[in-house]
Design a protein around this motif. Sequence first.
Motif, PDB file in Angstrom:
ATOM      1  N   ASN A 121       0.801  -1.228  -0.098  1.00 20.70           N
ATOM      2  CA  ASN A 121      -0.069  -0.178  -0.153  1.00 20.70           C
ATOM      3  C   ASN A 121       0.921   1.237  -0.091  1.00 20.70           C
ATOM      4  O   ASN A 121       0.771   2.127  -0.641  1.00 20.70           O
ATOM      5  N   PHE A 122       1.931   1.263   1.012  1.00 17.16           N
ATOM      6  CA  PHE A 122       2.768   2.452   0.749  1.00 17.16           C
ATOM      7  C   PHE A 122       3.753   2.415  -0.318  1.00 17.16           C
ATOM      8  O   PHE A 122       4.512   3.695  -0.542  1.00 17.16           O
ATOM      9  N   GLN A 123       3.748   1.687  -0.960  1.00 12.13           N
ATOM     10  CA  GLN A 123       4.694   1.446  -2.224  1.00 12.13           C
ATOM     11  C   GLN A 123       3.804   1.779  -3.675  1.00 12.13           C
ATOM     12  O   GLN A 123       4.224   1.605  -4.674  1.00 12.13           O
ATOM     13  N   THR A 124       2.634   2.033  -3.283  1.00  7.57           N
ATOM     14  CA  THR A 124       1.395   2.557  -4.567  1.00  7.57           C
ATOM     15  C   THR A 124       2.101   3.710  -5.358  1.00  7.57           C
ATOM     16  O   THR A 124       2.107   4.769  -4.724  1.00  7.57           O
ATOM     17  N   PHE A 125       2.356   3.465  -6.567  1.00  7.95           N
ATOM     18  CA  PHE A 125       2.610   4.519  -7.355  1.00  7.95           C
ATOM     19  C   PHE A 125       2.384   4.491  -8.880  1.00  7.95           C
ATOM     20  O   PHE A 125       1.619   5.381  -9.249  1.00  7.95           O
ATOM     21  N   ASP A 126       2.445   3.328  -9.504  1.00  5.15           N
ATOM     22  CA  ASP A 126       2.155   3.541 -10.800  1.00  5.15           C
ATOM     23  C   ASP A 126       0.460   3.399 -10.966  1.00  5.15           C
ATOM     24  O   ASP A 126      -0.007   4.147 -12.097  1.00  5.15           O
ATOM     25  N   LEU A 127      -0.232   3.102 -10.193  1.00  2.09           N
ATOM     26  CA  LEU A 127      -1.551   3.232 -10.188  1.00  2.09           C
ATOM     27  C   LEU A 127      -2.174   4.714  -9.920  1.00  2.09           C
ATOM     28  O   LEU A 127      -2.841   5.111 -10.910  1.00  2.09           O
ATOM     29  N   ILE A 128      -1.593   5.302  -9.159  1.00  6.49           N
ATOM     30  CA  ILE A 128      -1.682   6.560  -9.059  1.00  6.49           C
ATOM     31  C   ILE A 128      -1.322   7.456 -10.140  1.00  6.49           C
ATOM     32  O   ILE A 128      -1.980   8.384 -10.807  1.00  6.49           O
ATOM     33  N   TYR A 129      -0.154   6.983 -10.506  1.00 12.57           N
ATOM     34  CA  TYR A 129       0.458   7.968 -11.753  1.00 12.57           C
ATOM     35  C   TYR A 129      -0.351   7.731 -13.052  1.00 12.57           C
ATOM     36  O   TYR A 129      -0.438   8.613 -13.960  1.00 12.57           O
ATOM     37  N   THR A 178       4.927   7.814  -2.109  1.00  8.91           N
ATOM     38  CA  THR A 178       5.799   7.533  -3.116  1.00  8.91           C
ATOM     39  C   THR A 178       5.681   8.359  -4.331  1.00  8.91           C
ATOM     40  O   THR A 178       6.521   8.657  -4.898  1.00  8.91           O
ATOM     41  N   TYR A 179       4.385   8.714  -4.489  1.00  2.92           N
ATOM     42  CA  TYR A 179       4.348   9.882  -5.722  1.00  2.92           C
ATOM     43  C   TYR A 179       4.789  10.829  -5.629  1.00  2.92           C
ATOM     44  O   TYR A 179       5.488  11.793  -6.224  1.00  2.92           O
ATOM     45  N   GLN A 180       4.863  11.505  -4.204  1.00  2.13           N
ATOM     46  CA  GLN A 180       5.344  12.865  -3.950  1.00  2.13           C
ATOM     47  C   GLN A 180       6.854  12.659  -3.827  1.00  2.13           C
ATOM     48  O   GLN A 180       7.547  13.545  -4.104  1.00  2.13           O
ATOM     49  N   ILE A 181       7.369  11.431  -3.333  1.00  2.48           N
ATOM     50  CA  ILE A 181       8.927  11.241  -3.497  1.00  2.48           C
ATOM     51  C   ILE A 181       9.352  11.506  -4.865  1.00  2.48           C
ATOM     52  O   ILE A 181      10.399  12.004  -5.170  1.00  2.48           O
TER      53      ILE A 181
END
Length: 310
Positions: free
Chosen positions: A244-252, A267-270
């Motif tokens: 959950n805390f590594q979710t990135f590509d779905l948000i992107y 992760t998206y903010q990072i």
Amino acid sequence: MSTNTVDRQTQSAPPARRRGATLTQRQGRWGLLFAAPATIHIALWTGLPVVVSIILSFTNYDMLNPPEFSGIDNYVTLANDPVFWKALGNNFIMAVVGIPISMLISLALAVMLNQGLRGNSIFRTAVFLPHVTATVAIAMIWLWIYSPGGNGLLNIVLGFFGLPNQAFLASPSQALPSVILVTIWQGIGLKMMIYLASLQGIDQQLYEAADIDGASAVQKFFRITIPMLKPVTFFILVTSIVGNFQTFDLIYNLTNGGPANSTTVITYQIYQTAFQQFRMGLATAQSVVLLVVLVVLTIISRKVTGGKDD
């Protein structure tokens, strides 16, 4: 027994113990030898980057100029950054809402499949398929489902019941729940397969003994099944939190963190801080905070589920 015999036995005991100790030492050395490749790999590709990230988190670094030591300035910046706290809060909401629902659905499906119903293999494949499908493809599917106007599948269904169209991913109040729904759908398959494998490993004699004692199906589920699933529940919970805390590509692909940062996650903010703003020192500070959060949540999960090292 003569005194000479006792003396001979006493004198022969230490060499036996020495031989046992030598065997244990040899086994330990071989164990270390076989574990060395994996240990070196983890140390180089996981441990070393973590150490470097911690060091860089105390610097100003833009990847073009040498790092400059800045003390705790990056952490002070994070403490006063509302977007960072918003992203962290979104992750917590996704975890608190999405993970329990996904685990309950997965457990229910696993219990159903464990009954040996007809068509198990087809259903199991269909449920597991989203997990092995590329996230980009999943995002494209759900972009069509959530599409505003009369073209989106979900709005077509709403229109059939006379309900107004919704801008699911464009609404600050609906975007995060819409993303959570996708994460639940995508994560059910793997959790279900893990639960199913664990259910099939439970000794059936426990259920037979419960039947003899007159236990009901509900009693067997809560007195036998649930306790026997504790280790695997701990494993699923921890891996789900980390995922959950590594979710990135779905948000992107679905929202780009919008609208109004309503779906921005850590992760998206990072990614934005490091590769759009080129503030690598600040990005590594965000990563260190994420690491600390994951360690704390793992410890809490262990306490809640009664996870064991074995």
